[in-house]
Every structure is written in C-alpha cells, then in structure tokens.
Design an enzyme around this catalytic site. Structure first.
Site, PDB file in Angstrom:
ATOM      1  N   CYS A  11      43.991  27.558  27.372  1.00 11.37           N
ATOM      2  CA  CYS A  11      44.062  27.895  29.060  1.00 11.37           C
ATOM      3  C   CYS A  11      45.219  28.706  28.891  1.00 11.37           C
ATOM      4  O   CYS A  11      46.064  29.245  27.904  1.00 11.37           O
ATOM      5  CB  CYS A  11      43.946  26.724  29.701  1.00 11.37           C
ATOM      6  N   ASN A  14      48.774  25.810  28.881  1.00  8.23           N
ATOM      7  CA  ASN A  14      48.453  24.679  28.167  1.00  8.23           C
ATOM      8  C   ASN A  14      49.210  23.348  28.858  1.00  8.23           C
ATOM      9  O   ASN A  14      49.638  22.638  28.279  1.00  8.23           O
ATOM     10  CB  ASN A  14      49.045  24.702  26.755  1.00  8.23           C
ATOM     11  N   CYS A  16      47.181  22.242  31.962  1.00  9.54           N
ATOM     12  CA  CYS A  16      46.096  21.590  32.893  1.00  9.54           C
ATOM     13  C   CYS A  16      44.738  21.204  32.002  1.00  9.54           C
ATOM     14  O   CYS A  16      44.554  20.134  31.401  1.00  9.54           O
ATOM     15  CB  CYS A  16      45.903  22.192  34.066  1.00  9.54           C
ATOM     16  N   ARG A  17      44.072  22.561  31.957  1.00 11.34           N
ATOM     17  CA  ARG A  17      42.542  22.547  31.360  1.00 11.34           C
ATOM     18  C   ARG A  17      42.769  22.103  29.790  1.00 11.34           C
ATOM     19  O   ARG A  17      41.990  21.218  29.367  1.00 11.34           O
ATOM     20  CB  ARG A  17      42.170  23.724  31.776  1.00 11.34           C
ATOM     21  N   ASP A 129      41.216  26.993  37.235  1.00 11.44           N
ATOM     22  CA  ASP A 129      42.570  26.506  36.860  1.00 11.44           C
ATOM     23  C   ASP A 129      42.994  25.856  38.205  1.00 11.44           C
ATOM     24  O   ASP A 129      42.880  26.092  39.422  1.00 11.44           O
ATOM     25  CB  ASP A 129      43.473  27.870  36.964  1.00 11.44           C
TER      26      ASP A 129
END
Length: 159
Positions: A11, A14, A16-17, A129
C-alpha cells in the site's frame, strides 16, 4: 529446490492496509496448515513511515479480530521484484507505482490488484485507504483483506 510461494502486499505507507493483509494472510495459511509453503511480507511505495508499527487504529481493529500486527514499515525495493512471486497492490495508485518501479516486463507480470481476489466485494475495484476514515473504514478494509487473502490462497491452490 525451495518451492515456497512468496507474496508481498503493498500500500502507500505500509502502516494500514498492507501490514493488515500480511497479518491476515499469515493467519489463514497457519490455520490451513500450509504456512511452511509461504513467505509473506508487506511494504509501501512511500518510505516516510519507515520503521513504524502499523497505525494504532488498524492495530486495534485487527486485534479485535485476533490479528496481532507487529510488522515494521518498509519501502518497496527493486530486489522485491526478484524475491517475490506475487506483489499485491491495494489500489490503482500503488499498482501504477509498482509498474513504474518494476525492473522488467517479466517483473511487472508479478503485480496484481488485491480487489482481483475479492469474492464478496465484487463492486469494489480497490481497497480504500482507511487512514482518513473512521472506525467503519478500518472494518471495511479488514473485511476486504480477509476476502482477498482467501481468494489469493484459493487461486494458488488451483494452479
């Protein structure tokens, strides 16, 4: 000969997702008893959060589902294209960034969109996001990542 399948989730930051996808995929392969067949990691196309733990809101949303996210943020490196078999982008912006970073056409063929593997979210073309979202944003992302990680494992088992 090492026959591990190496998967890198990507993402933007690097935090959250992609670390959540990393944690979810680790648990899915452990539960299915195939963890030894996989190497799983995550990275970001942006390096500004290097060394940080995942966003605290993502960590708490994930921990409510039993995932402990301990990954430290890192930026995608050119050698990742050599090392990983699948590089899974969370959205179009990161998909395009990865394609620009890919050292060759062959390397670019390893890049996928997470939404391609989501079965229960056919209307979604990317994983949003959640950074600027409330609680529901994190829950939606976790739902999509669980769906997508299961889809990735399914697609690999059909090969």
């Amino acid at each position: 000969m090492d026959m591990k399948t190496r998967i890198l989730f990507v993402c933007l930051g690097n935090i959250c997702r992609s670390p959540a996808a990393d944690g979810i995929m680790h648990r899915i392969v452990e539960e299915k008893g195939v963890a030894g067949n996989f190497e799983i990691d995550s990275a970001g196309t942006y390096g500004g959060h290097r060394g940080e733990l995942p966003d605290s809101r993502m960590r708490s949303a994930a921990s409510r589902r039993g995932y402990a996210l301990t990954h430290r943020s890192r930026q995608v490196r050119e050698e990742d294209f050599e090392r990983f078999d699948m590089i899974v982008a969370m959205d179009d912006m990161n998909y395009e960034s990865l394609n620009r970073l890919a050292p060759s056409r062959e390397a670019a063929r390893k890049i996928f969109r997470m939404a391609e593997f989501c079965r229960r979210h056919p209307d979604r073309t990317y994983v949003p996001d959640p950074y600027y979202e409330g609680h529901e944003g994190f829950e939606l992302v976790l739902d999509m990542l669980e769906d997508g990680c299961e889809g990735i494992l399914e697609s690999l088992c059909q090969k």
